[in-house]
Design an enzyme around this catalytic site. Structure first.
Site, short mmCIF file in Angstrom:
data_model
loop_
_atom_site.label_atom_id
_atom_site.label_comp_id
_atom_site.label_asym_id
_atom_site.label_seq_id
_atom_site.Cartn_x
_atom_site.Cartn_y
_atom_site.Cartn_z
N GLY A 1 0.82 -1.21 0.00
CA GLY A 1 0.00 0.00 0.00
C GLY A 1 0.85 1.26 0.00
O GLY A 1 0.59 2.20 0.75
N ALA A 2 1.85 1.29 -0.89
CA ALA A 2 2.90 2.30 -0.81
C ALA A 2 2.69 3.51 -1.70
O ALA A 2 3.56 4.38 -1.77
CB ALA A 2 4.25 1.66 -1.16
N GLY B 1 -1.34 8.17 0.52
CA GLY B 1 -1.54 8.38 1.94
C GLY B 1 -0.35 8.00 2.80
O GLY B 1 0.80 8.38 2.53
N ILE B 2 -0.63 7.23 3.86
CA ILE B 2 0.42 6.82 4.79
C ILE B 2 1.51 6.02 4.08
O ILE B 2 2.70 6.20 4.35
CB ILE B 2 -0.21 6.00 5.93
CG1 ILE B 2 -1.11 6.89 6.79
CG2 ILE B 2 0.87 5.34 6.79
CD1 ILE B 2 -1.92 6.12 7.83
N GLY B 3 1.12 5.13 3.19
CA GLY B 3 2.09 4.30 2.50
C GLY B 3 3.07 5.10 1.67
O GLY B 3 4.27 4.82 1.67
N SER C 1 -5.28 -0.05 13.53
CA SER C 1 -6.06 1.16 13.74
C SER C 1 -6.64 1.12 15.14
O SER C 1 -7.05 0.05 15.62
CB SER C 1 -7.20 1.25 12.71
OG SER C 1 -8.16 2.22 13.10
N TYR D 1 -14.41 -1.88 8.69
CA TYR D 1 -13.00 -1.51 8.79
C TYR D 1 -12.44 -1.89 10.16
O TYR D 1 -11.37 -2.53 10.26
CB TYR D 1 -12.84 -0.01 8.54
CG TYR D 1 -11.43 0.48 8.62
CD1 TYR D 1 -10.54 0.27 7.56
CD2 TYR D 1 -10.95 1.16 9.74
CE1 TYR D 1 -9.23 0.71 7.62
CE2 TYR D 1 -9.65 1.60 9.82
CZ TYR D 1 -8.79 1.38 8.76
OH TYR D 1 -7.49 1.81 8.83
#
Length: 265
Positions: free
Chosen positions: A9-10, A13-15, A138, A164
């Site tokens: 997931g790069a 966002g965070i990734g 999370s 989620y």
């Protein structure tokens, strides 16, 4: 020896922020994303510029809403590296507006956020002989209940945020199970809540603000650099207690047994 790092997931966002943050410590950085390589060329250029001298970059695309692609990603990673010093399972999706089932019959949030990371981790575990596995969780998992008899939430009231949180509770529970069954004392398995971060994922489910992705990336880099903390759940940089269900060995074993059945391992 330079580190071999795999980050899922790069590309957003965070990734994305984490890819740029980890690039400086990677001998070989393997990035995963949903998009074809041509659509993330700018990011890959930035990452290459941040690599240390002699560092290499591999980019591999896979859609975790199809488990066969998670399985293929295992083969693709094994084709480009024979060891993994750090595996960061970051790829995730928000719950869709209405309950959605994949072609393999699983609720898509649960498959993407839990089953696919399990497939990937299991398939690479023999390469992580002296390494570290960081599962990005999370804090929403703290308020969830693990429905072992209804992991697809067909009967327990679906909502995007519920799906989620449920998937992240499963991931933290799996982390605790794997920490107790790690293949070697030199492998540490941890999970981390990276913070409340202003990303498309957050805003798809919650009408709240958050910190920049770089804040989460700094937290992930910090947790990735720790050692001798096997089984720890981090709230950003602080060790914290996970959901009691995740910490319960009997629940861990039951989830593992169900997961084995689902994936036919």
């Amino acid at each position: 020896m330079p580190s071999s790092i795999v980050l899922t997931g790069a590309t957003t966002g965070i990734g994305r922020a984490t890819a740029l943050r980890l690039a400086g410590r990677a001998g070989h950085l393997v990035l995963h994303g949903l998009e074809p390589e041509s659509r993330v060329a700018d990011l890959l250029g930035e990452v290459r510029a941040a690599l240390p001298r002699g560092g290499t970059l591999s980019y591999l695309a896979a859609d975790f809403s199809q488990l066969v692609e998670a399985e293929r990603l295992v083969s693709d990673i094994r084709a480009v590296t024979d060891r993994v010093d750090l595996l960061v399972n970051n790829a995730a999706r928000p719950g869709p507006a209405s309950r959605t089932v994949t072609d393999t019959g699983y609720e898509v949030t649960f498959q993407t956020n839990y089953l696919a990371p399990v497939v990937l981790t299991s398939g690479l575990l023999d390469l992580v002989t002296e390494g570290r596995i960081v599962n990005v969780a999370s804090a929403t998992h703290l308020s969830a209940t693990l429905h072992l008899d209804d992991l697809g939430l067909a009967r327990h009231g679906y909502s995007p945020s519920t799906a989620y949180a449920h998937s992240k509770l499963a991931l933290v529970t799996y982390t605790c199970w794997l920490a107790a069954h790690r293949p070697s004392p030199s492998v540490d398995v941890v999970s981390v809540h990276p913070g409340i971060i202003a990303t498309r994922l957050l805003h798809a489910m919650f009408s709240i603000g958050g910190d920049r992705p770089e804040h989460a990336a700094a937290n992930l880099e910090y947790v990735a650099s720790r050692r001798d903390d096997n089984g720890t759940y981090y709230d950003e940089r602080d060790p914290a207690s996970p959901n009691p269900e995740a910490a319960d060995p009997a629940t861990q074993d039951r989830l593992h047994a169900v997961t084995v059945d689902l994936l036919a391992y």
